[in-house]
Design a protein around this motif. Structure first.
Motif, PDB file in Angstrom:
ATOM      1  N   PHE A  27      25.887  16.039  24.382  1.00 16.34           N
ATOM      2  CA  PHE A  27      25.947  16.301  22.947  1.00 16.34           C
ATOM      3  C   PHE A  27      24.950  15.425  22.182  1.00 16.34           C
ATOM      4  CE2 PHE A  27      27.957  15.167  18.799  1.00 16.34           C
ATOM      5  CZ  PHE A  27      27.775  16.397  18.176  1.00 16.34           C
ATOM      6  N   THR A  31      21.694  16.720  20.056  1.00 12.62           N
ATOM      7  CA  THR A  31      21.510  16.336  18.657  1.00 12.62           C
ATOM      8  C   THR A  31      20.113  15.763  18.435  1.00 12.62           C
ATOM      9  OG1 THR A  31      23.867  15.877  18.381  1.00 12.62           O
ATOM     10  CG2 THR A  31      22.377  14.881  16.784  1.00 12.62           C
ATOM     11  N   TYR A  97      25.316  24.617  15.884  1.00 14.99           N
ATOM     12  CA  TYR A  97      26.283  24.485  16.981  1.00 14.99           C
ATOM     13  C   TYR A  97      25.939  23.297  17.877  1.00 14.99           C
ATOM     14  CZ  TYR A  97      28.457  25.344  21.512  1.00 14.99           C
ATOM     15  OH  TYR A  97      29.150  25.180  22.680  1.00 14.99           O
ATOM     16  N   SER A 100      26.775  20.071  15.988  1.00 14.40           N
ATOM     17  CA  SER A 100      28.090  19.911  15.354  1.00 14.40           C
ATOM     18  C   SER A 100      29.243  20.420  16.215  1.00 14.40           C
ATOM     19  CB  SER A 100      28.115  20.675  14.022  1.00 14.40           C
ATOM     20  OG  SER A 100      28.173  22.076  14.243  1.00 14.40           O
ATOM     21  N   THR A 101      28.944  21.269  17.212  1.00 16.38           N
ATOM     22  CA  THR A 101      29.905  21.963  18.088  1.00 16.38           C
ATOM     23  C   THR A 101      30.644  23.093  17.374  1.00 16.38           C
ATOM     24  OG1 THR A 101      31.884  20.586  17.729  1.00 16.38           O
ATOM     25  CG2 THR A 101      30.286  19.814  19.370  1.00 16.38           C
ATOM     26  N   SER A 103      31.012  26.801  16.295  1.00 15.89           N
ATOM     27  CA  SER A 103      30.486  28.031  16.866  1.00 15.89           C
ATOM     28  C   SER A 103      30.306  29.120  15.821  1.00 15.89           C
ATOM     29  CB  SER A 103      31.437  28.532  17.954  1.00 15.89           C
ATOM     30  OG  SER A 103      32.680  28.922  17.363  1.00 15.89           O
TER      31      SER A 103
END
Length: 447
Positions: A27, A31, A97, A100-101, A103
């Motif tokens: 992650f 980023t 996405y 920040s994750t 969707s």
């Protein structure tokens, strides 16, 4: 971010490559890759990072909106961050996405276009959605989450977070209160049908609710609960609750509400519901929810508009009206759109089409009536404001033209014609600096 990546890698070396650590390392790496080409801007209280090529025109609007929010909230809550607040803007759903994750499902079903996490604010560009969205209100909303986290030591429950953020998100522009025609309709129907959402069901996030309507009902309920607190104990009481939450022995607002309002949380909920009933809310015919649809092209926009026309007969008449307009037969198109509207009263897509045909037929006064109704029913659709602006320019009502174009930009700032219209309004009002800036933006968008 680079230091963060070094730390997580060292952690993996020492503690092994368990899935949680591997996932977090990935992650962080994602980023970094997303943000690497972005440009950084600084304002007195914020650090803004965005894709200059795609979203550079947003910088001035975003900076002004954030600084206005900072000023208003500092006055209201006494909250002033010690360091500049980081803000990241992402041009599309994929970049959003990865960093920040959140969707596409989170965006389209729950309207999750922003996030406050990792001590920063993240926002999806309005360019990524069909029709855009109230992006400046959204970043103000996210700043409120940042404020609540800091002022309550991150102990506030989700209903309090979302309620206060929703209640305050338009104050930076002296905008309308949270109780739009759509929220009024949602609350009225939920009260009548006894299907209000329990506050505990909103935990740990509204994104876990099942439908867009459920999510928006939760927002409306939470904002009305904040309104109830203010009506009962004033804004001073609200601030006291936030202070008590920061020092509570467990997460949530139950203890704080008992201390400040003198009632158990179950009694608070009962009184809040009675407060809602006393408002005697009634559904507003035709009130629509703003749809968050990730953009896939012009055809996608046209398809979504037609899908929103529920009556098949009305949809076919609207389609025929579209073909007539394409052939320059505006008067004939008006007749077809009016027939479509007779089949599905207060349909926003049909009314939008009808107003365009009326303008093309030189019937501005009739179009004006339709557009005013449209704005009341669908206040977050950019097109009616753009058309209002053009009509007011024709009528030489330049203050109203300026106001209408600015509203459109707050939802979809990527329409060059809106910036051209706003430049004309500014020029006629003697604001040559604003006119030059808007003309420049229009040129950049047309490249």
């Amino acid at each position: 971010y680079q230091e963060s990546l070094k730390l997580i890698r060292r952690s993996m070396e020492v503690g092994g490559e368990e899935e949680t650590r591997k996932g977090f390392a990935l992650f962080i790496d994602q980023t970094i890759n997303v943000l690497a080409p972005y440009k950084r801007y600084e304002t007195p209280h914020f650090i803004i990072t965005l894709d200059e090529r795609q979203d550079g025109i947003l910088v001035d609007y975003l900076s002004a909106g954030l600084e206005d929010t900072y000023k208003v909230m500092a006055q209201q809550y006494g909250f002033r961050p010690k360091e500049k607040v980081r803000v990241e803007l992402f041009p599309d759903a994929k970049a959003f996405y990865l960093a920040s994750t959140l969707s596409v499902r989170d965006i389209e079903v729950t309207g999750a276009v922003g996030l406050t996490k990792f001590n920063k604010l993240q926002l999806l560009s309005p360019r990524a959605l069909v029709h855009g969205y109230r992006w400046l209100d959204a970043i103000s909303h996210e700043y409120m989450h940042f404020l609540i986290v800091k002022m309550t030591s991150n102990n506030a429950p989700i209903w309090f977070h979302e309620g206060l953020a929703k209640h305050e998100e338009t104050r930076w522009r002296n905008g309308p209160a949270y109780l739009s025609s759509f929220y009024q309709t949602l609350l009225a129907q939920a009260l009548t049908e006894k299907r209000l959402i329990k506050f505990e069901k909103m935990e740990p996030s509204l994104i876990h609710l099942e439908t867009p309507e459920e999510v928006q009902l939760a927002y409306a309920q939470a904002a009305s609960a904040i309104e109830f607190i203010i009506a009962t104990a004033s804004r001073e009481g609200l601030r006291k609750i936030m202070d008590r939450v920061a020092h509570t022995t467990r997460q949530g607002a139950g203890e704080a509400i008992k201390e400040v309002l003198g009632v158990e949380f179950s009694e608070f909920e009962r009184r809040w519901e009675e407060y809602l009933r006393l408002k005697q809310l009634t559904p507003v015919a035709g009130a629509t929810m703003h749809r968050y649809k990730v953009k896939e092209g012009k055809a996608d926009e046209e398809r979504m508009d037609l899908e929103e026309i529920k009556s098949l007969v009305a949809r076919n008449r609207a389609h025929l009206g579209d073909r007539l307009r394409e052939r320059g037969r505006a008067a004939a198109a008006v007749l077809e759109y009016r027939r479509a509207l007779a089949e599905t009263r207060d349909s926003v897509p049909v009314m939008n089409r009808l107003s365009s045909a009326l303008i093309e037929a030189g019937r501005d006064e009739e179009a004006l009536d339709i557009l005013k109704r449209l704005v009341a029913l669908s206040p977050d659709h950019p097109t009616p404001y753009a058309k209002l602006g053009q009509i007011y320019l024709t009528l030489k009502d330049f203050p109203r033209a300026k106001e209408a174009f600015e509203e459109s930009i707050q939802i979809n700032p990527f329409n060059p014609e809106v910036h051209v219209g706003l430049a004309k309004a500014y020029a006629m009002l003697g604001d040559n600096v604003g006119a030059a800036k808007e003309s420049d933006i229009a040129r950049r968008l047309r490249r």
